[in-house]
Design an enzyme around this catalytic site. Structure first.
Site: not given
Ligand SMILES: Cc1cc2nc3c(=O)[nH]c(=O)nc-3n(C[C@H](O)[C@H](O)[C@H](O)COP(=O)(O)OP(=O)(O)OC[C@H]3O[C@@H](n4cnc5c(N)ncnc54)[C@H](O)[C@@H]3O)c2cc1C
Length: 296
Positions: A167, A216, A286
């Site tokens: 992760r 998570s 996480e």
């Molecule tokens: C209902 C639900 C189910 C989920 N199921 C899973 C699952 O099965 N598996 C899993 O792994 N996760 C899961 N997640 C968590 C989430 O979906 C993932 O971590 C997803 O990758 C987050 O993407 P985001 O764009 O919202 O990231 P954000 O929360 O916006 O950012 C996450 C991190 O990435 C960095 N970041 C984002 N974009 C960039 C970029 N372009 N360059 C550099 N850094 C960047 C940010 O600074 C931050 O530190 C779930 C979430 C929810 C709400």
């Protein structure tokens, strides 16, 4: 900034609008650069003015604290180009999980079905090395395009040269992920659609997918599951203010009303403390916790 970015910069932007839990104080400046040149210019500008900056995706794995985010918060959500290069699906950092899934169905591309229910943008997928028990981004990424804050132009780095962890994609500081290419194979549309539907059904049955949550809360410790440990500690349904440990899945915290980030943080610490007291295992978050706790 207003002169340069016009309507693409907002000041004192409430981060509850940009995070799935819908909590968090304001970002001093929330900027949506339109291309690499503008992003580069912005990073230079931050350096010249000694301003902190960060990139945020869709905020599906981020808790912004009530005091908000100092400096510049960058969104690449308008970078949404998807294309096909032989068997590679090439996606910019702002592509959403749902647009990605639609593209794969339309172009008969299989291999990314595990990711459809992982909400967020491609940049967030990569940074979090998002995945399931089956696969994670490290398994399917061919190359990543990134921009270093001190470089003039973007570079393509083979995924195998990067440091993928559970992760997390470990990056040097001051790197922005611009996009990536994912390996796929050709498959009949009906097969792909059936696998997508099965993934979404499984999630609907086991996760609070329609609630406001950030996925998570804790990483799974080796050989165990954070959700199992939290449930065994009797914490399902535990609350601080309007923040609640989901009765559906114990490793999710949901905002049932007007939760504040401080409520969520207190619930996280309470959970960590109780699980550690009962099992000796210290859970590691996480979810990314960003910003300042109070607004001065
Ligand atoms: C209902 C639900 C189910 C989920 N199921 C899973 C699952 O099965 N598996 C899993 O792994 N996760 C899961 N997640 C968590 C989430 O979906 C993932 O971590 C997803 O990758 C987050 O993407 P985001 O764009 O919202 O990231 P954000 O929360 O916006 O950012 C996450 C991190 O990435 C960095 N970041 C984002 N974009 C960039 C970029 N372009 N360059 C550099 N850094 C960047 C940010 O600074 C931050 O530190 C779930 C979430 C929810 C709400």
């Amino acid at each position: 900034m207003r002169q340069h970015f016009g309507q693409r910069v907002r000041f004192d932007e409430p981060m509850g609008r940009h995070t799935s839990l819908q909590v968090g104080g304001p970002a001093d400046a929330y900027v949506r650069p339109k291309d690499v040149a503008e992003l580069h210019h912005l990073l230079e500008w931050c350096r010249d003015h000694t301003l902190a900056w960060r990139v945020l995706g869709k905020g599906f794995n981020t808790l912004v604290l009530d005091g908000g985010l100092r400096g510049v918060t960058i969104s690449l959500a308008s970078w949404r180009t998807l294309s096909l290069e032989d068997d590679l699906v090439v996606a910019q950092a702002g592509v959403t999980h749902s647009a990605f899934a639609r593209f794969c169905v339309e172009h008969e591309r299989s291999g990314m079905e595990f990711a459809v229910g992982i909400p967020g943008l491609v940049g967030g997928w990569l940074r979090m090395n998002a995945g399931t028990r089956e696969r994670e981004m490290a398994d399917v990424t061919e190359w990543v395009e990134l921009l270093r804050a001190d470089a003039q132009s973007a570079e393509r780095v083979p995924a195998r040269a990067l440091c993928w962890k559970y992760r997390e994609l470990e990056l040097e500081p001051e790197i922005v992920l611009l996009g990536a290419a994912f390996r796929t194979t050709r498959a009949p549309v009906l097969e792909i659609q059936a696998r997508l539907d099965a993934q979404l059904e499984r999630r609907k049955a086991t996760q609070p997918v329609n609630a406001r949550s950030f996925g998570s809360v804790f990483k799974n410790p080796p050989q165990d599951h954070a959700g199992r440990l939290i449930e065994a500690a009797g914490l399902k349904g535990a609350r601080v203010g309007d923040a609640e440990i989901s009765p559906i899945h114990a490793n999710f915290i949901v905002n049932t009303g007007h939760a504040r980030a401080s409520d969520v943080l207190e619930l996280i610490e309470h959970t960590r403390g109780k699980v550690q007291a009962e099992t000796g295992i210290r859970l590691e978050t996480e979810v990314r916790i960003e910003g300042e706790a109070t607004w001065d």
